[in-house]
Scaffold this active site. Structure first.
Site, PDB file in Angstrom:
ATOM      1  N   ILE A  61       0.826  -1.200   0.000  1.00 36.59           N
ATOM      2  CA  ILE A  61       0.000   0.000   0.000  1.00 36.59           C
ATOM      3  C   ILE A  61       0.862   1.253   0.000  1.00 36.59           C
ATOM      4  O   ILE A  61       1.999   1.233   0.465  1.00 36.59           O
ATOM      5  CB  ILE A  61      -0.976  -0.015   1.216  1.00 36.59           C
ATOM      6  CG1 ILE A  61      -1.952   1.162   1.185  1.00 36.59           C
ATOM      7  CG2 ILE A  61      -0.229  -0.119   2.524  1.00 36.59           C
ATOM      8  CD1 ILE A  61      -3.080   1.079   2.227  1.00 36.59           C
ATOM      9  N   CYS A  62       0.302   2.329  -0.531  1.00 38.41           N
ATOM     10  CA  CYS A  62       0.874   3.677  -0.483  1.00 38.41           C
ATOM     11  C   CYS A  62       2.121   3.781  -1.358  1.00 38.41           C
ATOM     12  O   CYS A  62       2.068   3.533  -2.545  1.00 38.41           O
ATOM     13  CB  CYS A  62       1.116   4.069   0.974  1.00 38.41           C
ATOM     14  SG  CYS A  62       1.392   5.838   1.236  1.00 38.41           S
ATOM     15  N   ALA A  63       3.243   4.155  -0.794  1.00 35.42           N
ATOM     16  CA  ALA A  63       4.473   4.325  -1.555  1.00 35.42           C
ATOM     17  C   ALA A  63       5.154   2.996  -1.861  1.00 35.42           C
ATOM     18  O   ALA A  63       5.943   2.895  -2.806  1.00 35.42           O
ATOM     19  CB  ALA A  63       5.439   5.234  -0.785  1.00 35.42           C
ATOM     20  N   TYR A  73       0.344   5.390  -4.047  1.00 32.95           N
ATOM     21  CA  TYR A  73       0.058   6.766  -3.659  1.00 32.95           C
ATOM     22  C   TYR A  73       0.344   7.676  -4.857  1.00 32.95           C
ATOM     23  O   TYR A  73       1.367   7.519  -5.518  1.00 32.95           O
ATOM     24  CB  TYR A  73       0.903   7.168  -2.450  1.00 32.95           C
ATOM     25  CG  TYR A  73       0.430   8.462  -1.832  1.00 32.95           C
ATOM     26  CD1 TYR A  73      -0.620   8.458  -0.927  1.00 32.95           C
ATOM     27  CD2 TYR A  73       1.001   9.677  -2.188  1.00 32.95           C
ATOM     28  CE1 TYR A  73      -1.078   9.633  -0.367  1.00 32.95           C
ATOM     29  CE2 TYR A  73       0.548  10.863  -1.630  1.00 32.95           C
ATOM     30  CZ  TYR A  73      -0.489  10.833  -0.721  1.00 32.95           C
ATOM     31  OH  TYR A  73      -0.956  11.995  -0.177  1.00 32.95           O
ATOM     32  N   ALA A 125      -2.858  -0.834  -2.887  1.00 37.22           N
ATOM     33  CA  ALA A 125      -3.807   0.216  -2.521  1.00 37.22           C
ATOM     34  C   ALA A 125      -3.091   1.554  -2.499  1.00 37.22           C
ATOM     35  O   ALA A 125      -1.866   1.625  -2.421  1.00 37.22           O
ATOM     36  CB  ALA A 125      -4.441  -0.089  -1.168  1.00 37.22           C
TER      37      ALA A 125
END
Length: 182
Positions: A101-103, A123, A147
């Site tokens: 998830i994210c970075a 992200y 995500a």
């Protein structure tokens, strides 16, 4: 019992680390919080967590699901781990689940070549020029689940539960926790 390792690195985003761990445990999985290089990492906003173990203790075994949280510093620390790179590659090769998830999808998985030919997200702005990243909040491509960021942590956690424990377990968890899923 299904097994999951959620990796906690110094600088990992708090909600992206704890939400998957919480949902997986609520769903009955043997979910363990594993410190990347310390049993008590300090997360991105100064929260210190006590892990169930450290990566060196478990790197010889693969869980059914490996979860890599984001946070810029956490993603950089995860990306620098040769052990995690090898584990993540084995997860995909052996058709086990891998969540990020994210970075982390961009800074670790893409850097390691694990997103090639797959649909994924991260992200906004973390992807490199020319990378084809989807804009959905959560993207599932076979055994890879990615995500966008902290605000979708519960959706990400529900997607992980769905993939690991089944649709019924995920729907029961979402309903029971009053989680809003878009």
């Amino acid at each position: 019992m299904k097994t999951a390792y959620v990796i906690a690195a110094n600088g990992s985003e708090e909600i992206e680390t704890i939400a998957p761990l919480d949902f997986l445990r609520r769903a009955g999985a043997d979910a363990r919080l594993i410190g990347l290089d310390t049993k008590e990492p300090v997360l991105s906003h100064g929260v210190t967590v006590v892990c169930d173990g450290v990566l060196d203790e478990v790197c010889g075994t693969l869980p059914d699901l490996l979860v890599l949280p984001g946070g810029l510093k956490g993603a950089a620390n995860i990306s620098a781990s040769d052990t995690l790179r090898e584990m993540a590659a084995r997860q995909l090769k052996e058709n086990r689940l891998l969540g990020a998830i994210c970075a982390t999808p961009a800074h670790a998985l893409a850097k390691w070549g694990l997103t090639a030919g797959r649909s994924w997200t991260c992200y906004p702005g973390c992807e490199a020029a020319g990378e084809s990243v989807r804009q959905e909040r959560v993207v599932v491509d076979g055994n890879l689940i990615t995500a966008r960021g902290p605000g979708v942590s519960l959706e990400f956690a529900a997607a992980l539960v769905r993939a690991l424990c089944g649709t019924d377990a995920a729907e029961q968890l979402v309903s029971g926790t009053l989680t809003l899923i878009r």
